[in-house]
Design a protein around this motif. Sequence first.
Motif, short mmCIF file in Angstrom:
data_model
loop_
_atom_site.label_atom_id
_atom_site.label_comp_id
_atom_site.label_asym_id
_atom_site.label_seq_id
_atom_site.Cartn_x
_atom_site.Cartn_y
_atom_site.Cartn_z
N ILE A 24 37.92 39.95 34.16
CA ILE A 24 39.19 39.65 33.48
C ILE A 24 40.05 40.91 33.39
N SER A 25 39.45 42.04 33.09
CA SER A 25 40.21 43.30 33.02
C SER A 25 40.78 43.64 34.39
N TYR A 26 39.97 43.50 35.43
CA TYR A 26 40.43 43.80 36.78
C TYR A 26 41.58 42.87 37.17
N LEU A 27 41.44 41.61 36.87
CA LEU A 27 42.48 40.64 37.20
C LEU A 27 43.77 40.95 36.46
N ALA A 28 43.65 41.31 35.18
CA ALA A 28 44.85 41.61 34.39
C ALA A 28 45.51 42.90 34.87
N TYR A 29 44.72 43.90 35.22
CA TYR A 29 45.26 45.20 35.60
C TYR A 29 45.86 45.20 37.01
N CYS A 30 45.21 44.49 37.93
CA CYS A 30 45.61 44.53 39.34
C CYS A 30 46.23 43.22 39.82
N LYS A 31 46.75 42.43 38.93
CA LYS A 31 47.25 41.11 39.30
C LYS A 31 48.36 41.19 40.36
N GLU A 32 49.20 42.20 40.28
CA GLU A 32 50.32 42.31 41.22
C GLU A 32 49.84 42.67 42.63
N GLU A 33 48.72 43.35 42.74
CA GLU A 33 48.25 43.81 44.04
C GLU A 33 47.26 42.86 44.70
N ILE A 34 46.77 41.87 43.96
CA ILE A 34 45.77 40.95 44.50
C ILE A 34 46.48 39.70 45.01
N THR A 35 46.04 39.22 46.17
CA THR A 35 46.62 37.99 46.71
C THR A 35 46.20 36.80 45.85
N LEU A 36 46.89 35.70 46.01
CA LEU A 36 46.54 34.50 45.24
C LEU A 36 45.13 34.03 45.55
N ALA A 37 44.72 34.17 46.81
CA ALA A 37 43.35 33.79 47.18
C ALA A 37 42.34 34.68 46.47
N GLY A 38 42.64 35.95 46.37
CA GLY A 38 41.75 36.87 45.66
C GLY A 38 41.69 36.56 44.17
N GLN A 39 42.84 36.24 43.58
CA GLN A 39 42.87 35.86 42.18
C GLN A 39 42.04 34.60 41.93
N TYR A 40 42.16 33.65 42.86
CA TYR A 40 41.39 32.42 42.74
C TYR A 40 39.89 32.71 42.80
N GLN A 41 39.48 33.58 43.72
CA GLN A 41 38.07 33.92 43.83
C GLN A 41 37.55 34.57 42.55
N ILE A 42 38.34 35.44 41.95
CA ILE A 42 37.93 36.10 40.71
C ILE A 42 37.83 35.07 39.59
N GLN A 43 38.78 34.14 39.53
CA GLN A 43 38.73 33.09 38.51
C GLN A 43 37.48 32.22 38.67
N GLN A 44 37.09 31.95 39.91
CA GLN A 44 35.89 31.16 40.15
C GLN A 44 34.64 31.91 39.70
N VAL A 45 34.61 33.21 39.93
CA VAL A 45 33.48 34.03 39.47
C VAL A 45 33.40 33.97 37.95
N VAL A 46 34.54 34.03 37.27
CA VAL A 46 34.56 33.97 35.81
C VAL A 46 34.06 32.60 35.34
N LYS A 47 34.48 31.52 36.00
CA LYS A 47 34.03 30.18 35.60
C LYS A 47 32.51 30.03 35.77
N ARG A 48 31.99 30.48 36.92
CA ARG A 48 30.54 30.40 37.15
C ARG A 48 29.79 31.26 36.14
N GLY A 49 30.34 32.43 35.85
CA GLY A 49 29.72 33.31 34.86
C GLY A 49 29.69 32.68 33.49
N ASP A 50 30.76 31.96 33.14
CA ASP A 50 30.81 31.31 31.82
C ASP A 50 29.76 30.22 31.71
N LYS A 51 29.56 29.47 32.78
CA LYS A 51 28.51 28.44 32.75
C LYS A 51 27.13 29.07 32.58
N LYS A 52 26.89 30.16 33.31
CA LYS A 52 25.61 30.87 33.18
C LYS A 52 25.46 31.47 31.79
N ARG A 53 26.58 31.97 31.23
CA ARG A 53 26.53 32.60 29.92
C ARG A 53 26.06 31.61 28.86
#
Length: 112
Positions: A24-53
């Motif tokens: 979340i910190s990386y996404l918030a800090y580098c949002k302008e430099e990350i492509t939409l596909a990259g942002q989507y991949q990070i969001q998916q990692v966060v969702k999977r992590g939340d389920k595991k959490r």
Amino acid sequence: MNEKGNLSYRKNYDLVNELIDSAISYLAYCKEEITLAGQYQIQQVVKRGDKKRREYFKGAVREYHAIYGIRPNVTEIYQEGSFSSGEGGGKPGYSSPPRFPPVRQPQMPPVQ
């Protein structure tokens, strides 16, 4: 998250929390430099992590209960007119929750 081994639920819970916070910190800090596909991949990692959490949290609670000798589900509850201790069945002789003595309410002075 893909780390395998004999880690405890408590350790896994801490690791997945760090992963989610970092993502979340990386996404918030580098949002302008990350492509939409990259942002989507990070969001998916966060969702999977939340389920595991959620899974790790339940396991970590069980581990803490075992460590500290806490016996869950032993609290007395009142349900459907029976008084039970959580260890199966109701206690004979109890048909209502325990009663406390009435508390005296302060008297208001008369209105003049």
